[in-house]
Design an enzyme around this catalytic site. Structure first.
Site, PDB file in Angstrom:
ATOM      1  N   LYS A  89     -33.213  21.011   0.774  1.00  0.00           N
ATOM      2  CA  LYS A  89     -32.608  22.530   0.751  1.00  0.00           C
ATOM      3  C   LYS A  89     -31.347  22.579   0.130  1.00  0.00           C
ATOM      4  CE  LYS A  89     -32.614  26.727   2.177  1.00  0.00           C
ATOM      5  NZ  LYS A  89     -32.718  27.327   0.468  1.00  0.00           N
ATOM      6  N   LYS A 125     -30.801  19.926  -4.763  1.00  0.00           N
ATOM      7  CA  LYS A 125     -30.098  20.625  -5.595  1.00  0.00           C
ATOM      8  C   LYS A 125     -31.041  20.584  -6.973  1.00  0.00           C
ATOM      9  CE  LYS A 125     -26.534  23.402  -5.857  1.00  0.00           C
ATOM     10  NZ  LYS A 125     -25.947  24.163  -4.807  1.00  0.00           N
ATOM     11  N   GLY A 164     -30.313  30.329  -4.330  1.00  0.00           N
ATOM     12  CA  GLY A 164     -29.400  30.566  -5.563  1.00  0.00           C
ATOM     13  C   GLY A 164     -28.248  29.649  -5.482  1.00  0.00           C
ATOM     14  N   ASP A 165     -27.579  29.796  -6.696  1.00  0.00           N
ATOM     15  CA  ASP A 165     -26.313  29.108  -6.952  1.00  0.00           C
ATOM     16  C   ASP A 165     -25.573  29.902  -8.012  1.00  0.00           C
ATOM     17  OD1 ASP A 165     -24.368  26.668  -5.921  1.00  0.00           O
ATOM     18  OD2 ASP A 165     -24.405  26.590  -8.146  1.00  0.00           O
ATOM     19  N   SER A 376     -29.211  30.962   4.641  1.00  0.00           N
ATOM     20  CA  SER A 376     -30.737  30.600   4.198  1.00  0.00           C
ATOM     21  C   SER A 376     -31.612  29.973   5.347  1.00  0.00           C
ATOM     22  CB  SER A 376     -30.569  29.642   3.022  1.00  0.00           C
ATOM     23  OG  SER A 376     -30.222  30.424   1.592  1.00  0.00           O
TER      24      SER A 376
HETATM   25  P1  NDP Z   1     -21.887  33.331  -9.646  1.00  0.00           P
HETATM   26  O1  NDP Z   1     -22.577  32.923 -10.683  1.00  0.00           O
HETATM   27  O2  NDP Z   1     -22.251  34.434  -8.700  1.00  0.00           O
HETATM   28  O3  NDP Z   1     -20.189  33.433  -9.729  1.00  0.00           O
HETATM   29  C1  NDP Z   1     -19.683  32.231 -10.626  1.00  0.00           C
HETATM   30  C2  NDP Z   1     -18.294  32.903 -10.666  1.00  0.00           C
HETATM   31  O4  NDP Z   1     -17.520  31.905 -11.304  1.00  0.00           O
HETATM   32  C3  NDP Z   1     -18.185  34.000 -11.816  1.00  0.00           C
HETATM   33  O5  NDP Z   1     -17.144  34.959 -11.647  1.00  0.00           O
HETATM   34  C4  NDP Z   1     -17.857  33.108 -13.198  1.00  0.00           C
HETATM   35  O6  NDP Z   1     -17.372  33.968 -14.254  1.00  0.00           O
HETATM   36  C5  NDP Z   1     -16.855  32.305 -12.618  1.00  0.00           C
HETATM   37  N1  NDP Z   1     -16.632  31.087 -13.529  1.00  0.00           N
HETATM   38  C6  NDP Z   1     -17.808  30.249 -13.867  1.00  0.00           C
HETATM   39  N2  NDP Z   1     -17.298  29.383 -14.638  1.00  0.00           N
HETATM   40  C7  NDP Z   1     -15.740  29.322 -14.700  1.00  0.00           C
HETATM   41  C8  NDP Z   1     -14.909  28.646 -15.137  1.00  0.00           C
HETATM   42  N3  NDP Z   1     -15.084  27.264 -15.895  1.00  0.00           N
HETATM   43  N4  NDP Z   1     -13.436  29.109 -15.083  1.00  0.00           N
HETATM   44  C9  NDP Z   1     -13.296  30.166 -14.083  1.00  0.00           C
HETATM   45  N5  NDP Z   1     -14.226  30.766 -13.498  1.00  0.00           N
HETATM   46  C10 NDP Z   1     -15.579  30.390 -13.768  1.00  0.00           C
HETATM   47  O7  NDP Z   1     -21.897  31.957  -8.655  1.00  0.00           O
HETATM   48  P2  NDP Z   1     -21.676  31.928  -7.080  1.00  0.00           P
HETATM   49  O8  NDP Z   1     -20.619  32.748  -6.546  1.00  0.00           O
HETATM   50  O9  NDP Z   1     -23.004  31.867  -6.455  1.00  0.00           O
HETATM   51  O10 NDP Z   1     -20.855  30.357  -6.843  1.00  0.00           O
HETATM   52  C11 NDP Z   1     -19.578  30.144  -7.117  1.00  0.00           C
HETATM   53  C12 NDP Z   1     -19.334  28.679  -6.442  1.00  0.00           C
HETATM   54  O11 NDP Z   1     -19.648  28.892  -4.983  1.00  0.00           O
HETATM   55  C13 NDP Z   1     -20.078  27.401  -7.046  1.00  0.00           C
HETATM   56  O12 NDP Z   1     -19.596  26.396  -7.017  1.00  0.00           O
HETATM   57  C14 NDP Z   1     -21.436  27.383  -6.072  1.00  0.00           C
HETATM   58  O13 NDP Z   1     -22.055  26.171  -6.271  1.00  0.00           O
HETATM   59  C15 NDP Z   1     -20.815  27.749  -4.700  1.00  0.00           C
HETATM   60  N6  NDP Z   1     -21.533  28.056  -3.878  1.00  0.00           N
HETATM   61  C16 NDP Z   1     -22.437  29.123  -3.687  1.00  0.00           C
HETATM   62  C17 NDP Z   1     -23.182  29.469  -2.895  1.00  0.00           C
HETATM   63  C18 NDP Z   1     -24.007  30.675  -2.760  1.00  0.00           C
HETATM   64  O14 NDP Z   1     -24.828  30.949  -1.543  1.00  0.00           O
HETATM   65  N7  NDP Z   1     -24.121  31.405  -3.903  1.00  0.00           N
HETATM   66  C19 NDP Z   1     -23.266  28.613  -1.374  1.00  0.00           C
HETATM   67  C20 NDP Z   1     -22.130  27.794  -1.318  1.00  0.00           C
HETATM   68  C21 NDP Z   1     -21.536  27.374  -2.428  1.00  0.00           C
HETATM   69  P3  NDP Z   1     -18.222  34.992 -15.249  1.00  0.00           P
HETATM   70  O15 NDP Z   1     -18.467  36.009 -14.270  1.00  0.00           O
HETATM   71  O16 NDP Z   1     -17.298  35.026 -16.342  1.00  0.00           O
HETATM   72  O17 NDP Z   1     -19.515  33.980 -15.573  1.00  0.00           O
HETATM   73  O1  2IT Z   2     -24.041  25.240  -2.498  1.00  0.00           O
HETATM   74  C1  2IT Z   2     -24.649  25.952  -1.727  1.00  0.00           C
HETATM   75  O2  2IT Z   2     -24.753  25.560  -0.565  1.00  0.00           O
HETATM   76  C2  2IT Z   2     -25.809  26.954  -2.199  1.00  0.00           C
HETATM   77  N1  2IT Z   2     -25.657  27.181  -3.369  1.00  0.00           N
HETATM   78  C3  2IT Z   2     -26.598  27.551  -1.271  1.00  0.00           C
HETATM   79  C4  2IT Z   2     -27.945  26.826  -1.091  1.00  0.00           C
HETATM   80  C5  2IT Z   2     -29.124  27.435  -0.146  1.00  0.00           C
HETATM   81  O3  2IT Z   2     -30.200  26.749  -0.082  1.00  0.00           O
HETATM   82  O4  2IT Z   2     -28.817  28.491   0.289  1.00  0.00           O
END
Ligand code: NDP
Ligand code: 2IT
Length: 445
Positions: A89, A125, A164-165, A376
């Site tokens: 997952k 992943k 998603g990520d 999830s």
């Molecule tokens: P999104 O794609 O929705 O958002 C990513 C954000 O980070 C955007 O605002 C992007 O800017 C910014 N960003 C990307 N690269 C850089 C950089 N080099 N410097 C500064 N800002 C940057 O992704 P998520 O919000 O889903 O994910 C964010 C983080 O959280 C990741 O590390 C992901 O692995 C983690 N995560 C996500 C989960 C989820 O459910 N989605 C769960 C757990 C962890 P821009 O808009 O300009 O592209």
């Molecule tokens: O980093 C993370 O935990 C995620 N992007 C969410 C993964 C998921 O299966 O919901």
């Protein structure tokens, strides 16, 4: 410890070209010595060697055609890391920086994060070096269809369940799910999570990572007798995790004074989250348009962590390695008392060591951002039951899970008598022990 050092060294030699993976291994393994001291027999059983090696890595080509009729090829991956606790997952990331090192670090962390949720999910992943920025909906659709045309044979509700990520949200999951359904010819909703509400998605999944992050932060502050209301916070990122972290933080009276994206950041005493949502969720645009839309606040180019803003709370919610030792020092010098990671590995190992040395309350991503994957897993449960819970029901379960994760951390600190508050070691120990127990019980050697 010799065993840990040896395994780290072996991987460093074998995977020389994988810096992020080596970094994540070092962070985790160096903090779990107590497990291996207590169980010297694990070395003979090669437990660590078995943990650090993915069960399977799939790499494939993803050919697609843009709106002008020009063909492109990207790389697609799925790292099926560990299935001792349940089906693989973890999310899919579409970003130009995606490579095997990044996906192995994310997959490795995911195993222990998923274990901490207490729900029956293994770790995996995947993703692609495809850049969704500037692409039309139909280009993204064709890319997702091509990606799934290969991936479908490797996944399933009891096999591997992507989500998603970065760069993969509701739109992409919809296209991916549609293609899976078309190829397989069956309605198997539990194969992907983060789906739209109309076709098997869970209420509150979109909000879950950000909300969960704040729930964990509140638990950590409460355990240390700190009142959250009135504190200032900096949140990096303005994507899925950041937006809902800000929403929940504001509901608890925390003043969010800055947010960022990949090019710059906004500073505003009263952040207009509606304007941020419009820019990022609807227009897929840049924060530089924020002051015009919100009619207040300022936009600057560069990193929010170089801006020397005063804040007690820092929530890094963008991407890995945003904060190095120099930025960590600036964060502490500007009055920070708590850092909670919404992103995966946003702080490098020197930054983490510095926070711990300075007594900053530091919540590592695998504990603090586990609310996303936990919800999830709740989506998977609802799909299996063919029934949906209300937003409030899901949110309540999410709060309970985040509390439980916090409790597992504080229990591990007590049990292993960690000499100071150390959520890094606690989360790694608590997450890893369950996986090791399950591997041994199932005769995984
Ligand atoms: P999104 O794609 O929705 O958002 C990513 C954000 O980070 C955007 O605002 C992007 O800017 C910014 N960003 C990307 N690269 C850089 C950089 N080099 N410097 C500064 N800002 C940057 O992704 P998520 O919000 O889903 O994910 C964010 C983080 O959280 C990741 O590390 C992901 O692995 C983690 N995560 C996500 C989960 C989820 O459910 N989605 C769960 C757990 C962890 P821009 O808009 O300009 O592209
Ligand atoms: O980093 C993370 O935990 C995620 N992007 C969410 C993964 C998921 O299966 O919901």
């Amino acid at each position: 410890m010799k065993y840990i050092e040896r395994v780290l060294e072996e991987i460093k030699q074998k995977d020389k070209d994988q810096p992020e993976f080596n970094q994540a291994l070092e962070e985790v393994l160096k903090s779990v010595e107590v497990i291996f001291k207590k169980h010297p027999e694990y070395e003979k059983m090669a437990i660590l060697e078995r943990l650090v090696e993915p069960e399977r890595i799939i790499q494939f080509k993803v050919p697609w055609t843009d709106d002008k009729g020009v063909a492109h090829v990207n790389r697609g991956f799925r790292v099926q890391y560990n299935s001792a606790l349940g089906p693989y997952k973890g999310g899919l990331r579409f970003h130009p920086t995606v490579n095997l090192s990044v996906l192995k670090f994310l997959g490795f962390e995911q195993i222990f994060k998923n274990s901490l949720t207490t729900l029956p999910i293994g770790g995996g992943k995947g993703g692609s070096d495809f850049d969704p920025k500037g692409k039309s909906d139909s280009e993204v659709m064709r890319f997702c269809q091509s990606f799934m045309t290969e991936l479908y044979r490797h996944i399933g509700p009891d096999v591997d369940v992507p989500a998603g990520d970065m760069g993969v949200g509701g739109r992409e999951i919809g296209y991916l799910y549609g293609q899976y359904r078309r190829i397989r010819g069956i309605s198997e909703r539990g194969v992907l999570t983060g789906k739209g509400i109309g076709y098997g998605g869970s209420l509150a999944r979109k909000e879950a990572t950000g909300y969960g992050l704040v729930y964990f932060l509140l638990e950590m502050l409460k355990a240390n007798n700190i009142e959250p209301a009135g504190l200032n916070a900096i949140v990096s990122g303005s994507g899925n995790v950041a937006i809902y972290a800000v929403e929940k933080a504001m509901q608890h009276g925390i003043h969010v004074i800055a947010m960022s994206d990949s090019r710059g950041y906004i500073v505003d005493e009263k952040i207009d989250l509606k304007a941020v949502k419009k820019i990022k969720e609807e227009l897929r645009g840049s924060l530089k348009d924020y002051p015009k839309l919100a009619k207040h606040g300022q936009y600057f180019e560069g990193s929010v962590y170089d801006a020397k803003l005063k804040a007690e709370i820092v929530l890094p919610c963008a991407t890995q390695n945003e904060i190095d030792i120099k930025r960590a020092k600036a964060i502490v010098a500007n009055g920070c008392i708590a850092v909670a990671e919404g992103a995966n590995m946003p702080d490098n190992n020197d930054a983490i060591a510095y926070y711990l040395e300075k007594g900053i309350l530091f919540a590592p991503g695998k504990a603090a951002n586990a609310g996303g994957v936990a919800t999830s897993a709740l989506e998977m449960s609802q799909n299996s039951m063919r029934y949906s819970w209300t937003f409030e029901e899901v949110d309540e379960k999410l709060q309970d899970i985040m509390k439980q994760i916090h409790e597992q951390c504080t229990d591990a600190m007590k049990k292993y008598r960690l000499d100071k508050i150390n959520y890094v070691a606690a989360a790694n120990i608590a997450g890893m022990q369950k996986v090791i127990d399950a591997m041994i019980a199932q005769g995984d050697y």
